[in-house]
Design a protein around this motif. Structure first.
Motif, mmCIF file in Angstrom:
data_model
loop_
_atom_site.group_PDB
_atom_site.id
_atom_site.type_symbol
_atom_site.label_atom_id
_atom_site.label_comp_id
_atom_site.label_asym_id
_atom_site.label_seq_id
_atom_site.Cartn_x
_atom_site.Cartn_y
_atom_site.Cartn_z
ATOM 1 N N VAL A 168 0.811 -1.267 0.030
ATOM 2 C CA VAL A 168 0.007 0.025 -0.078
ATOM 3 C C VAL A 168 0.852 1.201 0.023
ATOM 4 O O VAL A 168 0.608 2.240 -0.452
ATOM 5 C CB VAL A 168 -0.924 0.017 1.144
ATOM 6 N N GLU A 169 2.011 1.178 0.738
ATOM 7 C CA GLU A 169 2.805 2.560 0.812
ATOM 8 C C GLU A 169 3.528 2.546 -0.584
ATOM 9 O O GLU A 169 3.612 3.719 -1.014
ATOM 10 C CB GLU A 169 3.912 2.144 1.892
ATOM 11 N N ARG A 170 3.836 1.515 -1.179
ATOM 12 C CA ARG A 170 4.394 1.686 -2.658
ATOM 13 C C ARG A 170 3.554 2.330 -3.611
ATOM 14 O O ARG A 170 3.525 3.063 -4.383
ATOM 15 C CB ARG A 170 4.853 0.443 -3.130
ATOM 16 N N ILE A 171 2.247 1.794 -3.273
ATOM 17 C CA ILE A 171 0.960 2.502 -4.392
ATOM 18 C C ILE A 171 0.923 3.818 -4.057
ATOM 19 O O ILE A 171 0.591 4.689 -4.895
ATOM 20 C CB ILE A 171 -0.163 1.415 -4.202
ATOM 21 N N ARG A 172 0.855 4.145 -2.647
ATOM 22 C CA ARG A 172 0.622 5.460 -2.390
ATOM 23 C C ARG A 172 1.698 6.579 -2.818
ATOM 24 O O ARG A 172 1.313 7.663 -3.274
ATOM 25 C CB ARG A 172 0.502 5.596 -0.964
ATOM 26 N N GLU A 173 2.715 6.025 -2.772
ATOM 27 C CA GLU A 173 4.009 6.900 -3.295
ATOM 28 C C GLU A 173 4.013 6.872 -5.021
ATOM 29 O O GLU A 173 4.244 8.214 -5.297
ATOM 30 C CB GLU A 173 5.470 6.107 -3.029
ATOM 31 N N VAL A 174 3.546 6.027 -5.461
ATOM 32 C CA VAL A 174 3.380 6.274 -7.039
ATOM 33 C C VAL A 174 2.267 7.126 -7.169
ATOM 34 O O VAL A 174 2.578 7.952 -8.240
ATOM 35 C CB VAL A 174 3.157 4.680 -7.785
ATOM 36 N N ARG A 175 1.176 7.210 -6.503
ATOM 37 C CA ARG A 175 0.082 7.760 -7.024
ATOM 38 C C ARG A 175 0.267 9.263 -6.298
ATOM 39 O O ARG A 175 -0.031 10.221 -7.183
ATOM 40 C CB ARG A 175 -1.187 7.309 -6.060
ATOM 41 N N LYS A 176 0.956 9.500 -5.238
ATOM 42 C CA LYS A 176 1.379 10.757 -5.039
ATOM 43 C C LYS A 176 2.416 11.626 -5.946
ATOM 44 O O LYS A 176 2.214 12.744 -6.361
ATOM 45 C CB LYS A 176 2.231 10.561 -3.706
ATOM 46 N N GLU A 177 3.518 10.704 -6.482
ATOM 47 C CA GLU A 177 4.315 11.290 -7.463
ATOM 48 C C GLU A 177 3.480 11.771 -8.704
ATOM 49 O O GLU A 177 3.792 12.683 -9.260
ATOM 50 C CB GLU A 177 5.345 10.213 -7.729
ATOM 51 N N ARG A 178 2.599 10.700 -9.218
ATOM 52 C CA ARG A 178 1.752 11.064 -10.260
ATOM 53 C C ARG A 178 1.008 12.389 -10.113
ATOM 54 O O ARG A 178 0.933 13.324 -10.954
ATOM 55 C CB ARG A 178 0.880 9.990 -10.698
ATOM 56 N N PHE A 179 0.228 12.560 -8.926
ATOM 57 C CA PHE A 179 -0.538 13.654 -8.715
ATOM 58 C C PHE A 179 0.406 15.016 -8.767
ATOM 59 O O PHE A 179 -0.240 16.074 -9.235
ATOM 60 C CB PHE A 179 -1.194 13.421 -7.153
ATOM 61 N N THR A 180 1.368 14.879 -8.096
ATOM 62 C CA THR A 180 2.353 16.012 -8.119
ATOM 63 C C THR A 180 2.718 16.520 -9.476
ATOM 64 O O THR A 180 2.822 17.813 -9.969
ATOM 65 C CB THR A 180 3.704 15.980 -7.245
ATOM 66 N N LYS A 181 3.224 15.597 -10.344
ATOM 67 C CA LYS A 181 3.545 15.701 -11.764
ATOM 68 C C LYS A 181 2.377 16.564 -12.435
ATOM 69 O O LYS A 181 2.694 17.576 -13.331
ATOM 70 C CB LYS A 181 4.191 14.617 -12.290
ATOM 71 N N GLN A 182 1.355 16.005 -12.228
ATOM 72 C CA GLN A 182 0.078 16.720 -13.151
ATOM 73 C C GLN A 182 -0.252 17.753 -12.481
ATOM 74 O O GLN A 182 -0.350 18.888 -13.410
ATOM 75 C CB GLN A 182 -1.270 15.705 -12.821
ATOM 76 N N ARG A 183 -0.090 18.128 -11.149
ATOM 77 C CA ARG A 183 -0.108 19.392 -10.629
ATOM 78 C C ARG A 183 0.669 20.415 -11.444
ATOM 79 O O ARG A 183 0.236 21.543 -11.813
ATOM 80 C CB ARG A 183 -0.172 19.517 -9.115
ATOM 81 N N LEU A 184 2.066 19.855 -11.177
ATOM 82 C CA LEU A 184 3.225 21.108 -11.467
ATOM 83 C C LEU A 184 2.965 21.228 -13.160
ATOM 84 O O LEU A 184 3.510 22.185 -13.626
ATOM 85 C CB LEU A 184 4.594 20.551 -11.148
ATOM 86 N N ALA A 185 2.601 20.133 -13.943
ATOM 87 C CA ALA A 185 2.397 20.260 -15.359
ATOM 88 C C ALA A 185 1.310 21.488 -15.656
ATOM 89 O O ALA A 185 1.453 22.204 -16.677
ATOM 90 C CB ALA A 185 2.060 19.033 -15.849
ATOM 91 N N SER A 186 0.225 21.433 -14.970
ATOM 92 C CA SER A 186 -0.746 22.469 -15.380
ATOM 93 C C SER A 186 -0.322 23.805 -15.008
ATOM 94 O O SER A 186 -0.746 24.593 -15.507
ATOM 95 C CB SER A 186 -2.057 22.161 -14.285
ATOM 96 N N GLN A 187 0.525 23.761 -13.719
ATOM 97 C CA GLN A 187 0.861 25.323 -13.491
ATOM 98 C C GLN A 187 1.657 25.677 -14.449
ATOM 99 O O GLN A 187 1.769 26.778 -14.896
ATOM 100 C CB GLN A 187 1.403 25.325 -12.194
ATOM 101 N N LEU A 188 2.721 24.818 -15.073
ATOM 102 C CA LEU A 188 3.716 25.171 -16.093
ATOM 103 C C LEU A 188 2.862 25.699 -17.206
ATOM 104 O O LEU A 188 3.191 26.595 -18.045
ATOM 105 C CB LEU A 188 4.724 24.138 -16.561
ATOM 106 N N LYS A 189 1.841 24.912 -17.815
ATOM 107 C CA LYS A 189 1.020 25.241 -18.816
ATOM 108 C C LYS A 189 0.321 26.511 -18.678
ATOM 109 O O LYS A 189 0.436 27.165 -19.550
ATOM 110 C CB LYS A 189 0.012 24.235 -18.988
ATOM 111 N N LYS A 190 -0.209 26.910 -17.508
ATOM 112 C CA LYS A 190 -0.552 28.365 -17.252
ATOM 113 C C LYS A 190 0.406 29.170 -17.381
ATOM 114 O O LYS A 190 -0.103 30.422 -17.923
ATOM 115 C CB LYS A 190 -1.205 28.215 -15.975
ATOM 116 N N ARG A 191 1.459 28.887 -16.820
ATOM 117 C CA ARG A 191 2.374 30.068 -17.174
ATOM 118 C C ARG A 191 2.820 30.426 -18.236
ATOM 119 O O ARG A 191 3.117 31.414 -18.861
ATOM 120 C CB ARG A 191 3.632 29.726 -16.273
ATOM 121 N N GLN A 192 3.329 29.349 -19.242
ATOM 122 C CA GLN A 192 3.465 29.494 -20.748
ATOM 123 C C GLN A 192 2.406 30.206 -21.215
ATOM 124 O O GLN A 192 2.630 31.058 -22.070
ATOM 125 C CB GLN A 192 3.495 28.043 -21.367
ATOM 126 N N THR A 193 1.099 29.783 -21.137
ATOM 127 C CA THR A 193 0.066 30.485 -22.085
ATOM 128 C C THR A 193 -0.138 31.855 -21.625
ATOM 129 O O THR A 193 -0.534 32.636 -22.246
ATOM 130 C CB THR A 193 -1.459 29.759 -21.715
#
Length: 179
Positions: free
Chosen positions: A96-121
């Motif tokens: 469960v801890e491994r699954i949580r870490e993977v999901r957390k990493e994916r969540f942060t990548k998506q959040r930061l990608a959306s912020q970067l996209k907003k900054r670029q636009t």
């Protein structure tokens, strides 16, 4: 050994650490350090303090809904000790801890990608506004940005019209949404 959570900031409190406050109605509050205890006594809201987990969750900085959080809940019913059950439980906790870490990493990548996209636009919008001030190859880029922004505006307008039509057909009142 039980690792408690701080009432104010939600950090871990190990045995022998922290402060425990018991209110007159026998409700107990545990704090990891004096900072959290003082803010509690001053009746501060943890959702307004930027350094707490409550603020991070309320503002979309951390995962809020995830099935792995169900495993973290307290279970007050005592269970008879069984070695096989304990081994399976520890293995399940690691998975469960491994699954949580993977999901957390994916969540942060998506959040930061959306912020970067907003900054670029926003930078592209600024370049498209001042296209008449630019010269050379930058002017060509700015013109391209301007065309892209106009195309995006048209597609957004089409989506709004489609949503309004479908909402009008279903409920009778138009509804606007933005992506």
């Amino acid at each position: 050994m039980r690792i408690e959570k701080c009432w104010f900031c939600s950090s871990s409190i190990y045995p022998g650490h922290g402060i425990q406050f018991v209110r007159n109605d026998c409700k107990t509050f545990r704090f990891c350090r004096s900072k959290c205890h003082k803010h509690f006594k001053m009746k501060h809201n943890p959702r307004r303090m930027r350094w707490t987990k409550a603020w991070r969750r309320a503002h979309g900085k951390e995962m809020v809904l995830d099935s792995t959080f169900n495993f973290e809940k307290k279970r007050m019913a005592p269970v008879r000790y069984d070695r096989n059950l304990m081994v399976k439980t520890v293995q399940a906790m690691q998975i469960v801890e491994r699954i949580r870490e993977v999901r957390k990493e994916r969540f942060t990548k998506q959040r930061l990608a959306s912020q970067l996209k907003k900054r670029q636009t926003s930078a592209q919008k600024e370049a498209a506004k001042g296209v008449n001030l630019l010269e050379g190859p930058n002017k060509a880029k700015a013109l391209q940005y301007q065309k892209d922004l106009e195309a995006q505006a048209k597609t957004k307008a089409k989506r709004k019209v489609k949503v309004e039509r479908s909402a009008a057909a279903s409920s009778g009142a138009p509804m606007e949404t933005e992506d």
